[in-house]
Each structure stands twice: as C-alpha cells, then as structure tokens.
Motif scaffolding. Structure first.
Motif, PDB file in Angstrom:
ATOM      1  N   PHE A  34       7.300   9.366   4.762  1.00  0.00           N
ATOM      2  CA  PHE A  34       5.851   9.213   4.735  1.00  0.00           C
ATOM      3  C   PHE A  34       5.405   8.341   5.901  1.00  0.00           C
ATOM      4  N   LEU A  35       4.159   8.541   6.297  1.00  0.00           N
ATOM      5  CA  LEU A  35       3.546   7.691   7.308  1.00  0.00           C
ATOM      6  C   LEU A  35       2.787   6.549   6.638  1.00  0.00           C
ATOM      7  N   TYR A  36       2.826   5.385   7.272  1.00  0.00           N
ATOM      8  CA  TYR A  36       2.160   4.197   6.732  1.00  0.00           C
ATOM      9  C   TYR A  36       1.388   3.482   7.832  1.00  0.00           C
ATOM     10  N   VAL A  37       0.335   2.775   7.434  1.00  0.00           N
ATOM     11  CA  VAL A  37      -0.295   1.809   8.327  1.00  0.00           C
ATOM     12  C   VAL A  37       0.428   0.492   8.097  1.00  0.00           C
ATOM     13  N   LEU A  38       1.147   0.054   9.099  1.00  0.00           N
ATOM     14  CA  LEU A  38       2.040  -1.093   8.967  1.00  0.00           C
ATOM     15  C   LEU A  38       1.349  -2.364   9.441  1.00  0.00           C
ATOM     16  N   LYS A  39       1.322  -3.372   8.570  1.00  0.00           N
ATOM     17  CA  LYS A  39       0.764  -4.678   8.901  1.00  0.00           C
ATOM     18  C   LYS A  39       1.930  -5.637   9.151  1.00  0.00           C
ATOM     19  N   PHE A  40       1.945  -6.288  10.303  1.00  0.00           N
ATOM     20  CA  PHE A  40       3.107  -7.053  10.755  1.00  0.00           C
ATOM     21  C   PHE A  40       3.016  -8.535  10.401  1.00  0.00           C
ATOM     22  N   ARG A  41       4.113  -9.069   9.913  1.00  0.00           N
ATOM     23  CA  ARG A  41       4.181 -10.500   9.619  1.00  0.00           C
ATOM     24  C   ARG A  41       4.143 -11.333  10.894  1.00  0.00           C
ATOM     25  N   GLY A  42       4.511 -10.719  12.026  1.00  0.00           N
ATOM     26  CA  GLY A  42       4.524 -11.444  13.291  1.00  0.00           C
ATOM     27  C   GLY A  42       3.194 -11.457  14.016  1.00  0.00           C
ATOM     28  N   SER A  95       8.585  -9.643  13.719  1.00  0.00           N
ATOM     29  CA  SER A  95       8.268  -9.096  12.392  1.00  0.00           C
ATOM     30  C   SER A  95       9.493  -8.558  11.654  1.00  0.00           C
ATOM     31  N   VAL A  96      10.684  -8.960  12.100  1.00  0.00           N
ATOM     32  CA  VAL A  96      11.910  -8.535  11.415  1.00  0.00           C
ATOM     33  C   VAL A  96      11.880  -9.049   9.977  1.00  0.00           C
ATOM     34  N   GLY A  97      12.237  -8.175   9.036  1.00  0.00           N
ATOM     35  CA  GLY A  97      12.198  -8.523   7.616  1.00  0.00           C
ATOM     36  C   GLY A  97      11.129  -7.733   6.884  1.00  0.00           C
ATOM     37  N   LEU A  98      10.610  -8.313   5.808  1.00  0.00           N
ATOM     38  CA  LEU A  98       9.628  -7.611   4.988  1.00  0.00           C
ATOM     39  C   LEU A  98       8.222  -7.752   5.537  1.00  0.00           C
ATOM     40  N   ASN A  99       7.593  -6.616   5.779  1.00  0.00           N
ATOM     41  CA  ASN A  99       6.190  -6.538   6.162  1.00  0.00           C
ATOM     42  C   ASN A  99       5.436  -5.810   5.047  1.00  0.00           C
ATOM     43  N   LEU A 100       4.173  -5.515   5.273  1.00  0.00           N
ATOM     44  CA  LEU A 100       3.387  -4.800   4.275  1.00  0.00           C
ATOM     45  C   LEU A 100       2.811  -3.544   4.909  1.00  0.00           C
ATOM     46  N   ALA A 101       2.788  -2.456   4.147  1.00  0.00           N
ATOM     47  CA  ALA A 101       2.255  -1.203   4.690  1.00  0.00           C
ATOM     48  C   ALA A 101       1.424  -0.486   3.642  1.00  0.00           C
ATOM     49  N   LEU A 102       0.428   0.244   4.121  1.00  0.00           N
ATOM     50  CA  LEU A 102      -0.417   1.071   3.265  1.00  0.00           C
ATOM     51  C   LEU A 102      -0.152   2.534   3.593  1.00  0.00           C
ATOM     52  N   HIS A 103      -0.088   3.343   2.554  1.00  0.00           N
ATOM     53  CA  HIS A 103       0.103   4.777   2.753  1.00  0.00           C
ATOM     54  C   HIS A 103      -0.996   5.308   3.679  1.00  0.00           C
ATOM     55  N   TYR A 104      -0.605   6.038   4.695  1.00  0.00           N
ATOM     56  CA  TYR A 104      -1.544   6.556   5.686  1.00  0.00           C
ATOM     57  C   TYR A 104      -2.287   7.762   5.114  1.00  0.00           C
ATOM     58  N   LEU A 105      -3.607   7.663   5.083  1.00  0.00           N
ATOM     59  CA  LEU A 105      -4.441   8.746   4.550  1.00  0.00           C
ATOM     60  C   LEU A 105      -4.806   9.692   5.684  1.00  0.00           C
ATOM     61  N   SER A 106      -3.967  10.659   5.901  1.00  0.00           N
ATOM     62  CA  SER A 106      -4.151  11.586   7.025  1.00  0.00           C
ATOM     63  C   SER A 106      -5.465  12.358   6.894  1.00  0.00           C
ATOM     64  N   GLY A 107      -6.248  12.334   7.947  1.00  0.00           N
ATOM     65  CA  GLY A 107      -7.511  13.064   7.956  1.00  0.00           C
ATOM     66  C   GLY A 107      -8.689  12.293   7.397  1.00  0.00           C
ATOM     67  N   ALA A 108      -8.462  11.070   6.940  1.00  0.00           N
ATOM     68  CA  ALA A 108      -9.559  10.259   6.405  1.00  0.00           C
ATOM     69  C   ALA A 108     -10.512   9.860   7.528  1.00  0.00           C
TER      70      ALA A 108
END
Length: 263
Positions: A34-42, A95-108
């Motif tokens: 799946f594609l995600y919008v990735l938010k980086f801890r760094g 940002s090595v380690g745990l980051n947070l991501a949201l499912h990418y809403l394709s076409g939104a």
C-alpha cells in the motif's frame, strides 16, 4: 485492557516528497504493497508532531469521523542511501526507526469550502473535535480535509496540542477556551454544536483517552526534559485531555460565541 493498536509496516520505497509546510512528508510504499503519506520523526518538530497526529487521528476515529488508517512505519537504517537529494537523504537518516504514516487516498481532492458544502452536524463535529484538540490548522488557507469517494476525510492533526512544544503552563492550557476557533473553516456551518457536544462527551471517556495515549511508542517520548520518566510524560497527555474533557463547556461556549460574531 487496551485493545486499541496500530499496524506496523516496513517502508520499502520512497516515492515522492510532498513539499507542504516544513515537515516534508512523502508518499512511500510499504511491505504490504500500500501507499502511505509518511510523516518523519526527523522533521522539524520531531516526534511531537507525530504524537499530535496519532492522538488527533485516533480520537477523531473514536468519535466516528473519517480518518485514513494510521500505521507505524518502520524505516530501516539502509533506506535512502541511494537517494540523490541531499536534504531528503538527511531527513531519512534522521528518521530511522518508527515513524507515522496515513493510508494514501489515491484520487482524493482537497476540500474547498467554496465548492463543497458540509452539513451542519458534520461541521459541528469537526469544530468540536478541533476545539478539544486545540488544532489551529483547519482554516480556509489550509483546510486539512480531503474529498474522497464523495465523503469528507480528515488529515494532518500534527498542529494539535501545541502546548506540548514548550509544556509551559500546560495545566492551565487544558481548561482554557480555544480562541483560534474563530478562524475555523467550518465554523459558519456549525449550527449543531450543542447536540454534538452532548453526543461526544458520552462517547469520549477517560478510558478511551488513556487507550490512545498508551499506544504512543516509548521512544517517541525520549528526550523530554520536562518529565523525569516516560511514564510521567505519558500521564501528562492523559491529564491534559481528561482535564479538557471535564471542562468542555468552556470551549463549547467560546465556539458558539465566535460563530455568533462571525454570522
């Protein structure tokens, strides 16, 4: 027992940066394909922005609002070594380690208040949520909402809980009105704040708030000098939100007052 949990995925491919704001999120692919919008801890605001994103998104979900699935996204040390952009490579290294991501809403598409009308109840629900979370970032300039399959989805709660960037007078902040509600993009339509208030205060219990705080990864709580232990840090979030919940009439009245002035 806390049955609230997030899936963990491993990032396999950096697709493209989303150069919006200072946090430089990106579209990335994970090992679940799946594609995600990735938010980086760094990124600039570090794990505090991720904590706000996690708390805001999961509380919104508890209240029945649409939020893309949030996942913990693990970034391997070797990831990004071949990235040609030096700025992005530095971000990935940090940002090595745990980051947070949201499912990418394709076409939104981005919500535009001049094009799409939001019904009174939904507008009132979102205004109430943002007053509770002290979310300053749902304005006409930056709505942080998407239209996907003709439904409204909430994204990007990283600017919520802004008190935690300094922890100055944070106990007092818990019981203060949210004055920035006057700039909320949905305030003109929020005519059902009273009934939403009654509904949400029954749903959002202290137990559910604690369940959300309990899933914050321990290493996101490191390096905070205002608390002796990570547990104290975690308890501060629980205290702030439960105290705010017990003083919700304060921010409800401010929202109603701001709307009266607006219209």
């Amino acid at each position: 027992m806390n049955d609230l949990q997030l899936r963990t995925v491993n990032v396999t491919r950096y697709v493209t940066p989303l150069r919006e704001g200072g946090s430089m999120p990106a579209i990335a692919e994970a090992d679940d394909n799946f594609l995600y919008v990735l938010k980086f801890r760094g990124a600039g605001q570090g794990t505090r922005a991720l904590i706000a994103e996690l708390i805001g998104g999961e509380i919104a979900r508890i209240l029945g609002l649409r939020v893309p699935e949030l996942v913990f996204a693990n970034l391997d040390e070797a990831f990004g070594r071949t990235e040609p952009d030096e700025e992005i490579q530095d971000l990935l290294k940090a940002s090595v380690g745990l980051n947070l991501a949201l499912h990418y809403l394709s076409g939104a598409i981005t919500f535009d208040p001049t094009v799409t009308t939001v019904d009174a109840k939904l507008a009132s629900q979102i205004v109430w949520l943002d007053c509770f979370l002290t979310n300053m970032d749902r304005t006409c300039r930056n709505t942080n909402m998407l239209i996907w399959h003709k439904e409204l989805w909430l994204i990007d709660h990283g600017a919520s809980l802004y008190f935690h960037h300094s922890w100055q007078n944070w106990q007092e902040q818990a019981v203060k009105p949210f004055f920035l509600v006057k700039d909320h993009v949905l305030l003109p339509w929020a005519t059902e704040l009273e009934s939403v208030h009654e509904e949400f205060t029954k749903i959002l219990t202290p137990e559910k708030i604690k369940a959300v705080i309990d899933i914050i990864p321990d290493d996101w709580l490191e390096g905070e000098t205002n608390f002796e232990t990570k547990e104290d840090h975690r308890k501060a979030y629980i205290y702030f939100l439960t105290e705010r919940l017990s003083h919700v009439d304060v921010f409800l009245k401010e929202a109603q007052h701001a709307r009266e002035i607006l219209i």
